[in-house]
Structure formats: structure tokens, C-alpha cells
Motif scaffolding. Structure first.
Motif, PDB file in Angstrom:
ATOM      1  N   UNK A 234       2.613 -26.769  54.163  1.00 41.92           N
ATOM      2  CA  UNK A 234       1.309 -26.742  53.385  1.00 41.92           C
ATOM      3  C   UNK A 234       1.457 -27.264  52.447  1.00 41.92           C
ATOM      4  N   UNK A 235       0.475 -28.698  52.053  1.00 39.04           N
ATOM      5  CA  UNK A 235       0.553 -29.713  51.273  1.00 39.04           C
ATOM      6  C   UNK A 235      -0.030 -28.851  50.028  1.00 39.04           C
ATOM      7  N   UNK A 236       0.560 -29.193  48.538  1.00 38.10           N
ATOM      8  CA  UNK A 236       0.285 -28.038  47.574  1.00 38.10           C
ATOM      9  C   UNK A 236       0.604 -29.616  46.318  1.00 38.10           C
ATOM     10  N   UNK A 237      -0.513 -29.275  44.973  1.00 39.63           N
ATOM     11  CA  UNK A 237      -0.453 -30.199  44.041  1.00 39.63           C
ATOM     12  C   UNK A 237      -0.132 -28.978  42.767  1.00 39.63           C
ATOM     13  N   UNK A 238       1.353 -29.005  42.662  1.00 42.86           N
ATOM     14  CA  UNK A 238       1.911 -27.757  41.988  1.00 42.86           C
ATOM     15  C   UNK A 238       1.416 -27.453  40.017  1.00 42.86           C
TER      16      UNK A 238
ATOM     17  N   UNK B 146       3.716 -15.787  55.095  1.00 39.20           N
ATOM     18  CA  UNK B 146       3.339 -16.941  54.733  1.00 39.20           C
ATOM     19  C   UNK B 146       4.523 -17.631  53.131  1.00 39.20           C
ATOM     20  N   UNK B 147       4.578 -18.437  53.923  1.00 41.53           N
ATOM     21  CA  UNK B 147       5.650 -18.966  52.251  1.00 41.53           C
ATOM     22  C   UNK B 147       4.761 -19.312  51.296  1.00 41.53           C
ATOM     23  N   UNK B 148       3.574 -19.800  51.101  1.00 40.24           N
ATOM     24  CA  UNK B 148       2.131 -20.023  49.995  1.00 40.24           C
ATOM     25  C   UNK B 148       0.929 -19.037  50.364  1.00 40.24           C
ATOM     26  N   UNK B 149       0.366 -18.831  49.017  1.00 40.02           N
ATOM     27  CA  UNK B 149      -0.815 -17.891  48.902  1.00 40.02           C
ATOM     28  C   UNK B 149      -1.698 -18.909  48.604  1.00 40.02           C
ATOM     29  N   UNK B 150      -3.211 -19.044  48.678  1.00 41.98           N
ATOM     30  CA  UNK B 150      -4.059 -18.943  48.417  1.00 41.98           C
ATOM     31  C   UNK B 150      -5.317 -18.874  48.032  1.00 41.98           C
ATOM     32  N   UNK B 151      -4.537 -17.289  48.122  1.00 43.81           N
ATOM     33  CA  UNK B 151      -5.652 -16.274  47.747  1.00 43.81           C
ATOM     34  C   UNK B 151      -6.488 -16.734  46.388  1.00 43.81           C
ATOM     35  N   UNK B 152      -5.487 -17.568  45.487  1.00 42.39           N
ATOM     36  CA  UNK B 152      -6.130 -17.343  43.903  1.00 42.39           C
ATOM     37  C   UNK B 152      -7.339 -18.943  43.693  1.00 42.39           C
TER      38      UNK B 152
ATOM     39  N   UNK C 235      19.621 -31.002  45.692  1.00 42.24           N
ATOM     40  CA  UNK C 235      19.241 -29.159  45.012  1.00 42.24           C
ATOM     41  C   UNK C 235      18.914 -28.347  46.198  1.00 42.24           C
ATOM     42  N   UNK C 236      19.998 -27.129  46.451  1.00 41.93           N
ATOM     43  CA  UNK C 236      19.728 -25.666  47.576  1.00 41.93           C
ATOM     44  C   UNK C 236      19.502 -24.590  46.285  1.00 41.93           C
ATOM     45  N   UNK C 237      18.284 -23.819  47.125  1.00 41.34           N
ATOM     46  CA  UNK C 237      18.709 -22.513  46.058  1.00 41.34           C
ATOM     47  C   UNK C 237      18.407 -21.490  47.087  1.00 41.34           C
ATOM     48  N   UNK C 238      18.628 -20.274  46.250  1.00 37.69           N
ATOM     49  CA  UNK C 238      17.737 -18.950  47.043  1.00 37.69           C
ATOM     50  C   UNK C 238      16.994 -18.798  46.916  1.00 37.69           C
ATOM     51  N   UNK C 239      16.128 -19.050  45.405  1.00 40.20           N
ATOM     52  CA  UNK C 239      14.589 -18.454  45.718  1.00 40.20           C
ATOM     53  C   UNK C 239      14.208 -19.863  44.777  1.00 40.20           C
ATOM     54  N   UNK C 240      12.545 -20.157  45.385  1.00 35.19           N
ATOM     55  CA  UNK C 240      12.022 -20.980  44.832  1.00 35.19           C
ATOM     56  C   UNK C 240      10.929 -20.594  44.124  1.00 35.19           C
ATOM     57  N   UNK C 241      10.375 -20.950  43.562  1.00 30.93           N
ATOM     58  CA  UNK C 241       8.550 -20.759  42.949  1.00 30.93           C
ATOM     59  C   UNK C 241       7.863 -22.206  42.806  1.00 30.93           C
ATOM     60  N   UNK C 242       6.744 -22.784  43.471  1.00 30.57           N
ATOM     61  CA  UNK C 242       6.363 -23.499  43.978  1.00 30.57           C
ATOM     62  C   UNK C 242       4.942 -23.919  43.348  1.00 30.57           C
ATOM     63  N   UNK C 243       4.606 -23.550  42.077  1.00 25.81           N
ATOM     64  CA  UNK C 243       3.432 -24.019  41.213  1.00 25.81           C
ATOM     65  C   UNK C 243       3.439 -22.756  40.378  1.00 25.81           C
ATOM     66  N   UNK C 244       2.721 -22.609  39.359  1.00 24.85           N
ATOM     67  CA  UNK C 244       2.299 -22.064  38.685  1.00 24.85           C
ATOM     68  C   UNK C 244       1.308 -20.678  38.414  1.00 24.85           C
ATOM     69  N   UNK C 245       1.648 -19.692  38.191  1.00 24.07           N
ATOM     70  CA  UNK C 245       1.051 -18.655  38.045  1.00 24.07           C
ATOM     71  C   UNK C 245       0.199 -18.580  36.862  1.00 24.07           C
TER      72      UNK C 245
ATOM     73  N   UNK D 162       9.060 -18.683  48.225  1.00 23.11           N
ATOM     74  CA  UNK D 162      10.657 -18.822  49.355  1.00 23.11           C
ATOM     75  C   UNK D 162      12.003 -17.810  48.522  1.00 23.11           C
ATOM     76  N   UNK D 163      11.961 -16.800  49.803  1.00 17.60           N
ATOM     77  CA  UNK D 163      13.265 -16.353  49.406  1.00 17.60           C
ATOM     78  C   UNK D 163      14.211 -16.932  50.610  1.00 17.60           C
ATOM     79  N   UNK D 164      15.784 -17.594  50.097  1.00 18.31           N
ATOM     80  CA  UNK D 164      16.373 -17.292  51.977  1.00 18.31           C
ATOM     81  C   UNK D 164      17.081 -19.192  51.141  1.00 18.31           C
TER      82      UNK D 164
END
Length: 566
Positions: free
Chosen positions: A230-234, A189-195, A340-350, A203-205
Motif C-alpha cells: 500500500x502507498x499511504x500518505x499519513x 487487508x493491512x489498510x482500510x481505504x474506505x473512508x 524499530x519493532x512493534x507488536x501493533x502499528x497504526x499508519x495514518x490518523x482517524x 497491523x498486529x504481530x
């Protein structure tokens, strides 16, 4: 010899010759049958007995890879004859040979017209395993007629050996007629909501971010009926509805349609919000700067920040830290017009706990020591580590008092300054609100040896203290010791600081001017904790000031002085 004996002997001899002749005929038949079984079983069973080939199920995608019109699906297996068993053994042997890398494999393709083609191929381990699976898979529903049909070994006659694997794991098989067949591996899955604190998408690609929108699109290689949205609040305060009122919700989706790129980036992107509680010093660090460090630091500057709820004053205020984490100017997601086009994107902060880094979960084992080191470097602070004072006559230890204005303020600040001066401290009083000139504040804090203040966001400035400096937290009345330790005590220790916690007595609290001594505020303060944080906050934090007992507190400052001298 009697007359009857001679005919009998002749008869026996004739019978012996006939028996040998029969044996010879039977032997020839056996040899002939064996030859037919081994070389042309279809001719034997189908032609001789008048049986046509049994109807096979439609060709699956897996069969297409093998290029075999009569190949059996991965979930189906026909019973093996003698030659089939030998062929299976050959495949198993070739599979074992392929375990160590690329091997030359001989694949025999027996087609319905009984022609035998031999292809010398370079097979990878994965392809050999796929062939082995197609031979060994079992289907109990196979009918009796299929037992007479010979298992046709798979070939790759329609594909070249120039198969290639793309960066996202997609396998491209090149067809001999110039076409391609794409095999896309099942992705997570694109997103991890377990935290419990934050949702993060990665995402990679082919990832596209249309400016002035709320969409982030992961472009699938081929059309699929399954949609992922996915609906995400980053912003890393998951579940805080009050906070999320100031955080824009983004749509992270997978699809085959997206606007064309106008700007292509080599660096990956991190998407986050500067909404929420941004502007409060504690939350600036706990919700944004520390999580940004965790998420962006592994890229060593080669990362692009894409910011929603963009606050220019916030970006300017913390620009020295942001420039340590990214080499590129931040993009205003809400106002930018480009795609804007990217090969890797992270949405949200660890993020871990408030104002905290767990080395066991952090990339590269990062700690709060690493974060404060980067912060001191960002603001070019002079002191990395506190050097113990050997002679008080040469240099006075420097004490910083964080003075709040609204609540939890010192009501006898002048008395505290006089007492500290008498102990030999050089005293500096600074407001808890760092204001916009964070670089100036950082320089003052870094020059001090001891810092003290009532529980509140002003204590966040301890990130600028040199290693081994002392931080003293004064805890207001109300059973707030646990919260004080969690918010500032534990982080201080993780930053390599000497931590001291001082809890005030009832007589040091301004609550004595609001409530009688037999009120639950004094007799049972913990009962207010069970009534929710808003009640706790309004009672003990927003409406309480502190009048320190300077005689009692003198011992605390003296012990801090001893720590400097040791």
C-alpha cells in the motif's frame, strides 16, 4: 393304515428335518456375514472379491492436521456404510458435547492393517467442527470403486494435545516427533481505504519500521506468493493533491523478509506526518491534533508517535498536548537510523469532518467536549466553565477581538473597541496568528468571556475558551454562511459554547471599492461558488476586508452580555 400312507409320512418327516437344517445353515451364514460386515468390512470386500484399495487424491494440508495418510480431503466424501454412519453419529455427538468447552473425546482410528487404536484426547470446539466437516463434505465425482473403501476416521495420533494459539490467531500444532505445523488464519487487508477523508493501516504481530526509510513492514509468519503493498500518505486530507505535495508517501507492505530489530517496543506505534498544511492554526487542530486525539487517546498514553515530515518547531509548539496523548518522545522517522519493532502499528490518523468529532464513530464515544477538556488540561488553564456575572460593578465581562492583518481584517478596529467599552466590556485585541507561544495565547483566551472575529483560522483559538463562553463569527460578503457554520459554528456548539453568527451587509464590505453595485459579486455571489474553491477564495476571502457597522453590531454584543448575566 394303508401301506402307501406310512412311506409318505416318513418322507414328510424327513423333508421337515432337512428344512430345519437348511434354516440353521442359512442362519449361521447370516450371523457370520453380519460379524464380517461389522468388524472387518475391508477383509470382506477387498480380500473376498479381489479388489485393491482405490487410489485416493494427494493429501491436503487439512489431512495433515488429522495425521491420517488415507484421510479424505475436506471437499470429498465417500458413501457411508453402516459402521461409517455410526462413526459419523459418534462424531456429531462428540461435537455437540464440545459446544460448552473442552471435552474428553474418544476417537477410533481404523488403519489399513485393521488395527484399532483408541486415543483419549482433549479436543477444542474448533477441532471437533473441523473433523465433522471432513466427514460431511461431499464430492459428486467419487467413482464406483471408492464406494467399497471404508471411510477411515481421522486421528490426531501424530500431534500432542499441547496445541497453542498465538496472539495473532495463528494455531501451532506440535508434532509428536518434535516438529511444528503452522496454520495461519486468513487475515484482513493491512489498510482500510474506505473512508473519504483518510486511509488508515493497522497491523498486529511482527511490525518493523526501519528508520530513514519509507517502509513499514508487516512480517508474515511464512513465505507467501501473494504480496501486499500500500502507498499511504499519513495525513488526513485524502484527495487534496496540493496538500499531499508536502506529505511523504510511505510503503506499507507484508512480506517474509525484513531487517533485524535493533529496538523493540512494548507500546504500539502511530505513524503520521506533520507536513501538509501544518503551521496553519485551523489545520493544526483539524488535520492533526483532533485526529491524533481520536487515534491515540484510547491508548491512555501507552503509545509511541513515529513522525514523518518531522517539524521540530511544530512538535515543540504543541508538546503539552502531545505529552497528554503519549508518554514517549516522538521518533523522527526520516532521520532515525534504528530498526524499530512493534507488536501493533497504526499508519495514518482517524478523522471525521474538519474540526469535528462524530461520537457515533469515535472510540469510547469521544466528543469535542472531551478534546477541549484535554486541551485545557494540557495548558493548565484556570477556567473550566464560565461562571455567570451577577454584578457588573464587581467584574467587567472580558471581550477578545481576533484581529487579522492580511485579509478579512477589521478596518475600523478602534471604533469597535470604543463601542464595546461603552457597553461595559473589558476589551483585549489579539492577532489571529497565535505564533509559537501557544501557551500564552491559550491563557489569554481562557480568561475571556466573549470572543469575536471574522471567519478565518484565528477563530480556532476558541478551543481554549471555558464552557458556556460566547463565540461570535463575522461572515464576509459572498454567500459564505454555510462554510462558516461548518468550519466554526458547528464545532463551537459541540464544544459547549454559545455561538452567534453575524453576516455583514454589502456596505460593510470593502468589495464596494472594487466592483460596481450591479456586478455579479453583489447580485449573484453564489455563481462564484460553482467556479471552484480557488475562485471563491480569491474573490471573497483573500481580497475582502470588513468595516463593521458599530450601531448594528452593538445589538450583537449586548445580547452576548445578556447571556453572561443570565
Amino acid at each position: 393304515m394303508p401301506m402307501g400312507s406310512k412311506p409318505r409320512s416318513v418322507r414328510n418327516a424327513n423333508q421337515s428335518r432337512r428344512f430345519r437344517f437348511v434354516l440353521l445353515i442359512v442362519g449361521c451364514l447370516v450371523v457370520t456375514m453380519t460379524f464380517l460386515v461389522v468388524s472387518k468390512p475391508q477383509a470382506l470386500f477387498l480380500s473376498n472379491f479381489g479388489l485393491g484399495p482405490s487410489l485416493l487424491p494427494p493429501q491436503s494440508d487439512h489431512d495433515a492436521v488429522n495425521g491420517d495418510d488415507h484421510g479424505i480431503q475436506g471437499s470429498r466424501k465417500a458413501p457411508l456404510g453402516k459402521e461409517d454412519a455410526q462413526s459419523s453419529q459418534v462424531l456429531e455427538s462428540n461435537k455437540e458435547k464440545a459446544e460448552g468447552g473442552e471435552k474428553n473425546v474418544i476417537v477410533v482410528d481404523s488403519t489399513p492393517n485393521e488395527e484399532t487404536n483408541i486415543h483419549k484426547l482433549t479436543e477444542t470446539k474448533t477441532e471437533i467442527e473441523q473433523i465433522g466437516m471432513s466427514v460431511t463434505a461431499d464430492d459428486p465425482s467419487s467413482n464406483q470403486e471408492e464406494t467399497h473403501d471404508r471411510l477411515a476416521l481421522p486421528t490426531i495420533s501424530n500431534y500432542t494435545i499441547n496445541d497453542r494459539t498465538q496472539g495473532d490467531g495463528t494455531v501451532v500444532l506440535e508434532h509428536s516427533d518434535g516438529g511444528e505445523q503452522i496454520q495461519t488464519p486468513e487475515r484482513k487487508p493491512l489498510c482500510d481505504d474506505s473512508d473519504r477523508r483518510t486511509d488508515v493501516c493497522e497491523m498486529h504481530g511482527d511490525v518493523r519500521i526501519p528508520g530513514n526509510s519509507s517502509s513499514i513492514i508487516f512480517v508474515e509468519a511464512s513465505k507467501t506468493e501473494q504480496k501486499e503493498l500500500w502507498q499511504i500518505h499519513p495525513y488526513p486530507r485524502k484527495g487534496d493533491e496540493a496538500c499531499f505535495k508536502g506529505v511523504r508517501e510511505l510503503a506499507v507492505e507484508a512480506g517474509s523478509e525484513a531487517p533485524p530489530c535493533t529496538i523493540n517496543h512494548d507500546a504500539p506505534a502511530i505513524v503520521f506526518s506533520t507536513g501538509g498544511y501544518a503551521g496553519n492554526l485551523f489545520h493544526d487542530f483539524s488535520d492533526l491534533l483532533v485526529p491524533l486525539f481520536l487515534t491515540a487517546r484510547p491508548f491512555d498514553g501507552e503509545v509511541q508517535f513515529v513522525v514523518t515530515d518531522f517539524k521540530n518547531w511544530w512538535i515543540t509548539k504543541y508538546l503539552p498536548v502531545l505529552q497528554k496523548l503519549s508518554k514517549y518522545p516522538a521518533i523522527d522517522f526520516d532521520k532515525d537510523k534504528e530498526v524499530h519493532c512493534f507488536k501493533q502499528v497504526k499508519v495514518g490518523l482517524r478523522a471525521h469532518n474538519d474540526f469535528h468529532i462524530d461520537p457515533a464513530r469515535a472510540p469510547n464515544g469521544y466528543t469535542m467536549l472531551d478534546f477541549t477538556k484535554l486541551t485545557r488540561s494540557a495548558f493548565s488553564l484556570a477556567r473550566e466553565t464560565l461562571v455567570n456575572i451577577e454584578d457588573l460593578s464587581v467584574r467587567k465581562p472580558k471581550l477578545l477581538i481576533i484581529a487579522r492583518k492580511q485579509s478579512r481584517a477589521f478596518t475600523n478596529i478602534n471604533e469597535i473597541v470604543e463601542m464595546a467599552d461603552g457597553l461595559g466590556y473589558e476589551v483585549v485585541v489579539q492577532e489571529a496568528d497565535a505564533g509559537s507561544d501557544i501557551a500564552r495565547v491559550a491563557g489569554i483566551v481562557n480568561s475571556c468571556d466573549v470572543m469575536m472575529g471574522v471567519h478565518g483560522s484565528g477563530l480556532t483559538q476558541m478551543v481554549f475558551l471555558p464552557l458556556n463562553a460566547t463565540i461570535i463569527q463575522i461572515v464576509p460578503w459572498g454567500g459564505l454562511e454555510g462554510k462558516a457554520m461548518m468550519d466554526y459554528g458547528n464545532p463551537a456548539k459541540e464544544m459547549g459554547l454559545h455561538y452567534v453568527q453575524y453576516s455583514i451587509a454589502i456596505d460593510e464590505s470593502s468589495l464596494t471599492e472594487q466592483y460596481p453595485r450591479d456586478h455579479p459579486v453583489f447580485t449573484d455571489p453564489m455563481s462564484f461558488h460553482s467556479r471552484g474553491f480557488q475562485v471563491l477564495r480569491s474573490t471573497f476571502m483573500d481580497n475582502q476586508n470588513v468595516k463593521l457597522d458599530v450601531n448594528k453590531f452593538k445589538d450583537v454584543l449586548w445580547k452576548a452580555l445578556e447571556h453572561l448575566i443570565q
